[in-house]
Design a protein around this motif. Structure first.
Motif, PDB file in Angstrom:
ATOM      1  N   LEU A  77      43.293  44.247  85.990  1.00 58.70           N
ATOM      2  CA  LEU A  77      43.224  45.232  87.064  1.00 58.70           C
ATOM      3  C   LEU A  77      44.648  45.413  87.553  1.00 58.70           C
ATOM      4  N   LYS A  83      42.269  50.969  90.425  1.00 58.97           N
ATOM      5  CA  LYS A  83      41.194  51.901  90.074  1.00 58.97           C
ATOM      6  C   LYS A  83      40.364  51.468  88.879  1.00 58.97           C
ATOM      7  N   TYR A  84      40.993  50.814  87.916  1.00 61.04           N
ATOM      8  CA  TYR A  84      40.313  50.536  86.653  1.00 61.04           C
ATOM      9  C   TYR A  84      40.500  49.091  86.213  1.00 61.04           C
ATOM     10  N   CYS A  85      39.477  48.596  85.537  1.00 62.58           N
ATOM     11  CA  CYS A  85      39.587  47.322  84.821  1.00 62.58           C
ATOM     12  C   CYS A  85      39.809  47.720  83.364  1.00 62.58           C
ATOM     13  N   TYR A  86      40.952  47.351  82.824  1.00 63.80           N
ATOM     14  CA  TYR A  86      41.276  47.671  81.432  1.00 63.80           C
ATOM     15  C   TYR A  86      40.886  46.481  80.566  1.00 63.80           C
ATOM     16  N   GLU A  93      42.054  49.916  73.982  1.00 64.79           N
ATOM     17  CA  GLU A  93      41.978  49.587  75.404  1.00 64.79           C
ATOM     18  C   GLU A  93      40.951  50.518  76.044  1.00 64.79           C
ATOM     19  N   TYR A  94      40.016  49.926  76.801  1.00 67.94           N
ATOM     20  CA  TYR A  94      38.995  50.714  77.487  1.00 67.94           C
ATOM     21  C   TYR A  94      39.205  50.625  78.986  1.00 67.94           C
ATOM     22  N   ARG A  95      39.056  51.748  79.652  1.00 68.22           N
ATOM     23  CA  ARG A  95      39.245  51.846  81.096  1.00 68.22           C
ATOM     24  C   ARG A  95      37.874  51.948  81.758  1.00 68.22           C
ATOM     25  N   LYS A  96      37.561  50.971  82.619  1.00 59.23           N
ATOM     26  CA  LYS A  96      36.250  50.904  83.264  1.00 59.23           C
ATOM     27  C   LYS A  96      36.385  51.108  84.771  1.00 59.23           C
ATOM     28  N   THR A  97      35.519  51.954  85.333  1.00 55.69           N
ATOM     29  CA  THR A  97      35.545  52.201  86.768  1.00 55.69           C
ATOM     30  C   THR A  97      34.582  51.300  87.534  1.00 55.69           C
ATOM     31  N   SER A 159      45.142  44.237  76.270  1.00 54.56           N
ATOM     32  CA  SER A 159      45.251  45.677  76.057  1.00 54.56           C
ATOM     33  C   SER A 159      46.461  46.251  76.784  1.00 54.56           C
ATOM     34  N   TYR A 160      46.997  47.330  76.191  1.00 55.36           N
ATOM     35  CA  TYR A 160      48.122  48.035  76.801  1.00 55.36           C
ATOM     36  C   TYR A 160      48.296  49.377  76.098  1.00 55.36           C
TER      37      TYR A 160
END
Length: 177
Positions: A77, A83-86, A93-97, A159-160
């Motif tokens: 985070l 805003k997002y947990c990557y 890499e996935y972006r989760k809200t 992730s990056y």
């Protein structure tokens, strides 16, 4: 009437059992059972006592977890907007809200030495619950970045920039003190 009596006794039993279990755990040197707290994340805010995992582009990173493919996966985070947990998964890499943030102050990062250290912090599951995942961190660019440790591969995944990076050496796993 009997139901109320039974319910009160069950609550007493559960409370006493929990206190006994925590007391035993502390007395024999096992981290307290109730110590791991994943707080619900809210975009734009950071829970109190959020666990730091590193930095990226001079911004602090915190340990989070989000559901991907029906299972919790640890990730990062990022400050300042939170805003997002990557999360790293399958080379991307996935972006989760919707996410949770690890809180507390009874943790320490331990260098990986070829095997899972004592008292690792649980971070999620993979392969329909077959394997537990643990928060890990590795140096990425100029600072540590948190990700997930997958025991069968003895690998820390971070992730990056839309990608997932793999570390087999020189990374750390989060453990209870």
């Amino acid at each position: 009437m009997q139901f109320k009596h039974l319910a009160k006794n069950l609550i007493k039993f559960n409370l006493n059992t929990t206190l006994l279990a925590v007391g035993i755990a502390v007395s024999i040197g096992v981290p307290a059972l109730a110590g791991v707290l994943w707080a619900k994340g809210r975009p734009g805010t950071l829970p109190r006592n959020a666990v730091e995992g590193g930095t990226q582009n001079r911004a602090k990173l915190y340990v989070c977890q989000a559901i991907h493919d029906k299972e919790y996966t640890p990730g990062k985070l990022a400050a300042p907007n939170f805003k997002y947990c990557y999360i790293p998964w399958g080379g991307k890499e996935y972006r989760k809200t919707t996410f949770r943030v690890l809180t507390g102050n009874n943790w320490k990062w331990v260098n990986f030495s070829g095997k899972l250290p004592n008292y690792p912090v649980w971070g999620g599951n993979e392969n329909n619950g077959k394997y537990d995942l643990y928060p890990c961190r590795a140096i990425l660019n100029t600072g540590y970045a948190p990700g997930k440790y997958y025991p069968p591969n003895k690998t820390c995944y971070v992730s990056y920039g839309g990608l997932e990076y793999q570390y087999k050496n020189f990374f750390q796993i989060l453990t209870a003190r």
